[in-house]
Design an enzyme around this catalytic site. Sequence first.
Site, mmCIF file in Angstrom:
data_model
loop_
_atom_site.group_PDB
_atom_site.id
_atom_site.type_symbol
_atom_site.label_atom_id
_atom_site.label_comp_id
_atom_site.label_asym_id
_atom_site.label_seq_id
_atom_site.Cartn_x
_atom_site.Cartn_y
_atom_site.Cartn_z
ATOM 1 N N THR A 110 2.093 2.562 5.525
ATOM 2 C CA THR A 110 2.472 1.130 5.785
ATOM 3 C C THR A 110 1.783 0.542 4.752
ATOM 4 O O THR A 110 0.404 0.305 4.427
ATOM 5 C CB THR A 110 1.630 0.796 6.930
ATOM 6 O OG1 THR A 110 2.525 -0.599 7.466
ATOM 7 C CG2 THR A 110 0.655 0.833 7.384
ATOM 8 N N GLY A 111 2.817 -1.021 4.379
ATOM 9 C CA GLY A 111 2.207 -1.765 3.056
ATOM 10 C C GLY A 111 2.040 -3.510 4.259
ATOM 11 O O GLY A 111 3.668 -3.422 4.854
ATOM 12 N N SER A 152 5.236 -12.717 6.196
ATOM 13 C CA SER A 152 4.153 -12.092 6.728
ATOM 14 C C SER A 152 4.102 -11.532 7.747
ATOM 15 O O SER A 152 4.434 -11.921 8.927
ATOM 16 C CB SER A 152 2.956 -13.189 6.801
ATOM 17 O OG SER A 152 2.615 -13.643 5.104
ATOM 18 N N SER A 202 0.660 -1.121 -0.135
ATOM 19 C CA SER A 202 0.105 -0.090 0.317
ATOM 20 C C SER A 202 0.995 1.484 0.370
ATOM 21 O O SER A 202 -0.104 2.440 -0.179
ATOM 22 C CB SER A 202 -0.806 0.050 1.340
ATOM 23 O OG SER A 202 -2.198 -1.052 0.997
ATOM 24 N N TYR A 213 -11.133 3.761 5.378
ATOM 25 C CA TYR A 213 -9.790 2.813 4.210
ATOM 26 C C TYR A 213 -10.465 2.025 2.781
ATOM 27 O O TYR A 213 -10.929 0.781 3.845
ATOM 28 C CB TYR A 213 -8.232 2.576 4.796
ATOM 29 C CG TYR A 213 -7.478 2.477 3.820
ATOM 30 C CD1 TYR A 213 -6.545 3.186 3.975
ATOM 31 C CD2 TYR A 213 -6.922 0.813 3.813
ATOM 32 C CE1 TYR A 213 -5.276 2.914 3.118
ATOM 33 C CE2 TYR A 213 -5.889 0.807 2.694
ATOM 34 C CZ TYR A 213 -4.929 1.935 3.262
ATOM 35 O OH TYR A 213 -3.363 1.583 2.211
ATOM 36 N N SER A 214 -10.144 2.325 2.285
ATOM 37 C CA SER A 214 -10.300 0.442 1.082
ATOM 38 C C SER A 214 -10.414 0.812 -0.525
ATOM 39 O O SER A 214 -9.606 2.181 -0.234
ATOM 40 C CB SER A 214 -11.995 1.557 0.510
ATOM 41 O OG SER A 214 -12.365 0.370 -0.334
ATOM 42 N N ASN A 215 -9.175 -0.226 -0.598
ATOM 43 C CA ASN A 215 -8.343 -0.649 -1.828
ATOM 44 C C ASN A 215 -9.334 0.040 -3.014
ATOM 45 O O ASN A 215 -8.677 0.898 -4.120
ATOM 46 C CB ASN A 215 -7.830 -2.284 -1.580
ATOM 47 C CG ASN A 215 -6.938 -1.634 -1.585
ATOM 48 O OD1 ASN A 215 -6.340 -0.981 -0.576
ATOM 49 N ND2 ASN A 215 -6.498 -3.344 -0.280
#
Length: 330
Positions: free
Chosen positions: A284-285, A311, A56, A149-151
């Site tokens: 942050t991703g 992960s 992200s 927050y939405s992709n």
Amino acid sequence: MSLIRRVVRGAVAADVFPGAVVVVRDGGQSRTLAVGRADLATGAPMTAGDRFQVASLTKSMVAAVALKLVTQGRLSLSDTVEKWEPALLPRGAEITVADLLGQTSGLPDYTPIVTSHYVSGHTSTAPPALVGAVVHLPLMFSPGSRSFYSNTNYVVLGMILQKVSHEPLATLLQQELFGPLGLRSASLAESRTRTPPLAHGYDNRRDVTNPELTWLWAAGGVVSDIGDVARFYDALLSGRVVHGTLLDRMLTMRRETNPDLPYSGYGLGVGTIQTSCGAAYGATGDIPGFHTYALTARDRSRSVVIAENASLSVAVEDQLSTVINDALCG
């Protein structure tokens, strides 16, 4: 940097993650640390040149390009989705480019719906199909009234940027951002390449480096080394990409409502994350096999970018939080 070195090396020794790269800037001085393994199968050491899937953090880059197009007069923050992508969304005439950038559209996130199908790496999908996974669902709230927050927001935004520029999004990012800033390792990828130098990503020590990435695209598909990520955020937050009122708008935060995300507020492609010495700008991703933070202190005197190739877990997050606080607050 000595505490950061001890923490990261200790995390690698304890098998919290195979390896990590950290770039810390304090004033005019920048230091890079690479620790552990980039590839468990070959034993290849992690290097500063290894590329990571930055997930992200891609959103900040896509937002920067969108705002450059605004500066050029080719796009407006008040443009609606309907103007550029007619009939894509049932309420596209109510959702603006600013809503997409700032996560205030009310669009549900497609990720929970499609992740199980696409993370395995066997299915490629086009952006309209990602949006199509949620168009039948009602908006979560009236556009502009709240933040969530939405992709999906960034997939729709990426489609609009392609319409405006008449270029594939990968080409647009290269022309408007990566090329001008000299970010030679950065690219928008459709799949996680195995071409070295590359940090392999692991989920419970299972190599998950090569699944399909089209399900992330404008929301999280960039691959880059960490030095280039640091250079990007330094350029962005110092006003060398966008400046003036547009940069101010980018850094005007609305309270983030997703309880499972670290952001306390979100602007236009940039969030705020709380540290022990106050809020910091950045992103942050998180994707299977990789986790990345890029944060800059509010006074912009210090910054840190850290990426590790496992992960996300509680242990990983604890270690990275220690590194971030020492880099920004120590």
